[in-house]
Scaffold this active site. Structure first.
Site, short mmCIF file in Angstrom:
data_model
loop_
_atom_site.label_atom_id
_atom_site.label_comp_id
_atom_site.label_asym_id
_atom_site.label_seq_id
_atom_site.Cartn_x
_atom_site.Cartn_y
_atom_site.Cartn_z
N CYS A 172 0.79 -1.24 0.00
CA CYS A 172 0.00 0.00 0.00
C CYS A 172 0.82 1.28 0.00
O CYS A 172 0.26 2.35 -0.23
CB CYS A 172 -0.93 0.00 1.20
SG CYS A 172 -2.33 -1.04 0.92
N PHE A 225 -10.24 -4.87 -0.34
CA PHE A 225 -9.35 -4.60 -1.47
C PHE A 225 -10.07 -4.71 -2.81
O PHE A 225 -10.95 -5.55 -2.99
CB PHE A 225 -8.17 -5.57 -1.48
CG PHE A 225 -7.24 -5.46 -0.29
CD1 PHE A 225 -7.39 -4.47 0.66
CD2 PHE A 225 -6.20 -6.36 -0.13
CE1 PHE A 225 -6.54 -4.37 1.76
CE2 PHE A 225 -5.33 -6.27 0.96
CZ PHE A 225 -5.51 -5.28 1.91
N HIS A 314 -3.47 7.55 2.37
CA HIS A 314 -3.85 6.23 1.85
C HIS A 314 -4.94 5.62 2.73
O HIS A 314 -4.71 5.39 3.93
CB HIS A 314 -2.64 5.30 1.81
CG HIS A 314 -3.05 3.88 1.50
ND1 HIS A 314 -3.49 3.51 0.27
CD2 HIS A 314 -3.12 2.78 2.27
CE1 HIS A 314 -3.83 2.22 0.28
NE2 HIS A 314 -3.61 1.76 1.50
N ASN A 347 -9.74 -0.37 -1.07
CA ASN A 347 -8.28 -0.20 -1.00
C ASN A 347 -7.68 -0.83 -2.25
O ASN A 347 -7.74 -2.04 -2.44
CB ASN A 347 -7.77 -0.90 0.27
CG ASN A 347 -6.26 -0.81 0.44
OD1 ASN A 347 -5.53 -0.48 -0.50
ND2 ASN A 347 -5.78 -1.13 1.62
C1 LIG Z 1 -13.13 -2.10 8.56
C2 LIG Z 1 -12.42 -2.92 9.64
C3 LIG Z 1 -11.83 -4.17 9.00
C4 LIG Z 1 -13.48 -3.38 10.68
O1 LIG Z 1 -14.05 -2.24 11.32
P1 LIG Z 1 -13.92 -2.05 12.91
O2 LIG Z 1 -14.50 -0.75 13.28
O3 LIG Z 1 -12.54 -2.32 13.35
O4 LIG Z 1 -14.92 -3.15 13.43
P2 LIG Z 1 -14.73 -4.17 14.61
O5 LIG Z 1 -13.75 -3.71 15.63
O6 LIG Z 1 -16.12 -4.45 15.12
O7 LIG Z 1 -14.18 -5.44 13.91
C5 LIG Z 1 -15.04 -6.36 13.25
C6 LIG Z 1 -14.43 -7.73 13.42
O8 LIG Z 1 -13.31 -7.82 12.54
C7 LIG Z 1 -12.19 -8.29 13.26
N1 LIG Z 1 -10.97 -7.76 12.66
C8 LIG Z 1 -10.76 -6.47 12.30
N2 LIG Z 1 -9.48 -6.40 11.75
C9 LIG Z 1 -9.01 -7.63 11.79
C10 LIG Z 1 -7.77 -8.18 11.37
N3 LIG Z 1 -6.82 -7.42 10.78
N4 LIG Z 1 -7.56 -9.48 11.54
C11 LIG Z 1 -8.50 -10.30 12.10
N5 LIG Z 1 -9.71 -9.79 12.51
C12 LIG Z 1 -9.95 -8.49 12.37
C13 LIG Z 1 -12.40 -7.76 14.67
O9 LIG Z 1 -11.64 -8.50 15.60
C14 LIG Z 1 -13.89 -7.97 14.84
O10 LIG Z 1 -14.14 -9.32 15.18
P3 LIG Z 1 -15.35 -9.70 16.18
O11 LIG Z 1 -15.12 -8.92 17.44
O12 LIG Z 1 -15.25 -11.18 16.38
O13 LIG Z 1 -16.62 -9.28 15.48
C15 LIG Z 1 -11.34 -2.06 10.34
O14 LIG Z 1 -10.79 -2.82 11.41
C16 LIG Z 1 -10.23 -1.59 9.45
O15 LIG Z 1 -10.40 -0.68 8.65
N6 LIG Z 1 -9.05 -2.18 9.63
C17 LIG Z 1 -7.83 -1.73 8.94
C18 LIG Z 1 -7.41 -2.69 7.89
C19 LIG Z 1 -5.93 -2.51 7.63
O16 LIG Z 1 -5.10 -2.86 8.44
N7 LIG Z 1 -5.58 -1.94 6.46
C20 LIG Z 1 -4.23 -1.59 6.15
C21 LIG Z 1 -3.55 -2.62 5.40
S1 LIG Z 1 -3.74 -2.38 3.79
C22 LIG Z 1 -2.45 -3.05 2.90
O17 LIG Z 1 -1.37 -3.28 3.35
C23 LIG Z 1 -2.86 -3.31 1.53
C24 LIG Z 1 -2.05 -3.82 0.61
C25 LIG Z 1 -2.55 -4.08 -0.73
C26 LIG Z 1 -1.62 -4.41 -1.67
C27 LIG Z 1 -2.01 -4.70 -2.95
C28 LIG Z 1 -3.35 -4.66 -3.33
O18 LIG Z 1 -3.71 -4.99 -4.58
C29 LIG Z 1 -4.28 -4.28 -2.39
C30 LIG Z 1 -3.88 -3.98 -1.11
#
Ligand SMILES: CC(C)(COP(=O)(O)OP(=O)(O)OC[C@H]1O[C@@H](n2cnc3c(N)ncnc32)[C@H](O)[C@@H]1OP(=O)(O)O)[C@@H](O)C(=O)NCCC(=O)NCCSC(=O)/C=C/c1ccc(O)cc1
Length: 399
Positions: A172, A225, A314, A347
């Site tokens: 990213c 993504f 980003h 993304n």
């Molecule tokens: C929209 C999300 C995913 C969820 O929203 P939230 O407000 O955090 O919601 P929750 O806290 O209620 O989370 C929902 C559930 O998802 C789970 N979760 C939430 N992130 C996680 C997790 N990374 N693991 C594993 N469980 C999770 C979280 O634990 C929870 O589980 P549960 O409590 O059982 O319902 C939010 O966490 C978010 O935006 N996370 C950021 C994602 C992130 O790290 N992005 C940056 C990396 S991007 C990158 O390197 C891209 C490279 C790329 C390269 C080439 C391409 O072609 C395309 C892309």
């Protein structure tokens, strides 16, 4: 505005035009391209569970729906089609080898998308493609040589003497890295250089697979993504070409790696395509480090009032943008360009930052003319966030 009365910024402001004509690089044109297949986020999970034949996993499906609802994404564009999924059992069952089939699709799609975005940038620039002296291509979708850079050069009819540079697997922050490389090329040792930067990401055919509740990070990646490409033309010394207009001047560039976070974001190519590792701690790492990381670069320039700047960030995910907003205490609307791109495209890896630059330029141009226009000051910051965790920073000055 930050810097009013501040010596360091006063110097930059006073010398801005002179620096520019003397050799500070600027973004001169922007183009973007999407694949034809548009996927609405509110339909995605039903589609995904149907095509991967796991509709019976109701709890996992409900959880993925919650993630998609919180993603900040409304639609994304996919190179992947249902026909591709139907023709390759390994696209669903990732215990079967499928890398060759995936790469065949990606190898064709990356340069096609890249060339489509580049043509738009070249059309806007208004000079012939043969005036491009350097080509910098960034992608995380590829494993072959000669790579997408050569295919793009050929498709656009660039000169055989064009200097090509290919950046693979920067993830990213690859868009910001490529733009930083272009700035260096345009400003050093290459008088009159015109650098075409193209970022093309074809994630969906490379990473697709049936969800596995043991790999929630893959489910998060699948929820966020999309595919697409962005291109910019970068040059310095514009007095030689009076038709060229700077959109964003590239004042300074730097990179920081957040200590002890190298396992937080990962990408690995294997027999069943690419696997993304994404710690749930990423938003927390960004929140904990972004202020200090920006302060070390921007405060010496007198740019420390975060709300006086425009922001080209980003959008790694909604929570990443929320973390930046909270850590920098940004007013509502400051990250609107990034939020809009996340909503409209998801993304798109390295290409995403070019979509945000394009959106920011549109918003600034539309001030006073149309809803969505905004005057956010003259100085801004472009931020890339990716594996490392690496943060790329560039200070921008609007046209
Ligand atoms: C929209 C999300 C995913 C969820 O929203 P939230 O407000 O955090 O919601 P929750 O806290 O209620 O989370 C929902 C559930 O998802 C789970 N979760 C939430 N992130 C996680 C997790 N990374 N693991 C594993 N469980 C999770 C979280 O634990 C929870 O589980 P549960 O409590 O059982 O319902 C939010 O966490 C978010 O935006 N996370 C950021 C994602 C992130 O790290 N992005 C940056 C990396 S991007 C990158 O390197 C891209 C490279 C790329 C390269 C080439 C391409 O072609 C395309 C892309």
């Amino acid at each position: 505005m930050a810097g009013n009365g501040c010596p360091a910024v006063s110097v930059l402001q006073e010398s801005g035009q002179a620096q520019h004509t003397d050799g500070t690089a600027a973004v001169l044109a922007i183009g973007t391209a999407n694949p034809a297949n548009c996927m609405r986020q509110d339909e995605f999970v039903d589609w995904f569970f149907r095509v991967t034949k796991i509709d019976h996993l109701a709890t996992l499906k409900a959880k993925m729906k919650r993630i998609c609802e919180k993603s900040g994404v409304e639609k994304r564009y996919f190179c992947l089609t249902e026909e591709m999924i139907g023709s390759h059992p390994g696209f669903i069952n990732r215990t079967l080898p499928s890398l060759s089939a995936r790469m065949t699709i990606v190898t064709a799609a990356v340069p096609d998308l890249a060339a489509a975005a580049a043509r738009k940038a070249i059309d806007e620039w208004g000079r012939p493609a043969t005036d491009i002296t350097h080509l910098v291509v960034s992608t995380s979708s590829g494993n072959h040589a000669p790579g997408a850079d050569l295919h793009v050069a050929q498709a656009l009819g660039l000169r055989p003497t064009v200097h090509r540079t290919l950046l693979y697997l920067h993830g990213c922050f690859g868009g910001c890295s490529a733009i930083r490389v272009a700035k260096d090329l345009a400003e050093n040792n290459n008088p009159g250089a015109r650098v075409l930067v193209v970022c093309s990401e074809v994630y969906t055919p490379l990473a697709f697979g049936a969800p596995d509740e043991e790999k929630m990070d893959a489910i998060v990646a699948t929820s966020l993504f999309g595919d697409g490409a962005g291109a910019v033309i970068v040059g310095a010394g514009l007095t030689q070409h009076p038709t060229e207009r700077p959109i964003f001047r590239m004042v300074s560039a730097s990179q920081t790696t957040i200590p002890e976070t190298e396992r937080a974001l990962t990408m690995q190519l294997g027999e069943s395509g690419i696997h993304y590792g994404m710690s749930a701690e990423v938003p927390k790492h960004v929140r904990g480090s972004i202020e200090g990381c920006l302060a070390e670069t921007l405060r010496p320039l007198g740019l420390g009032e975060w709300n006086s700047l425009f922001w080209v960030v980003h959008p790694g995910g909604r929570a990443v943008l929320d973390s930046c907003e909270a850590a920098l205490q940004l007013e509502p609307g400051k990250l609107a360009a990034s939020q809009r791109v996340l909503s409209e495209h998801g993304n798109v890896g390295a290409a995403t930052i070019i979509f945000v630059l394009d959106e920011m330029r549109r918003r600034r141009k539309n001030v006073g003319e149309e809803e969505g226009g905004v005057d956010d000051g003259e100085w801004g910051v472009m931020l890339g966030i990716g594996p490392g965790i690496t943060i790329e920073k560039m200070v921008l000055r609007a046209g």
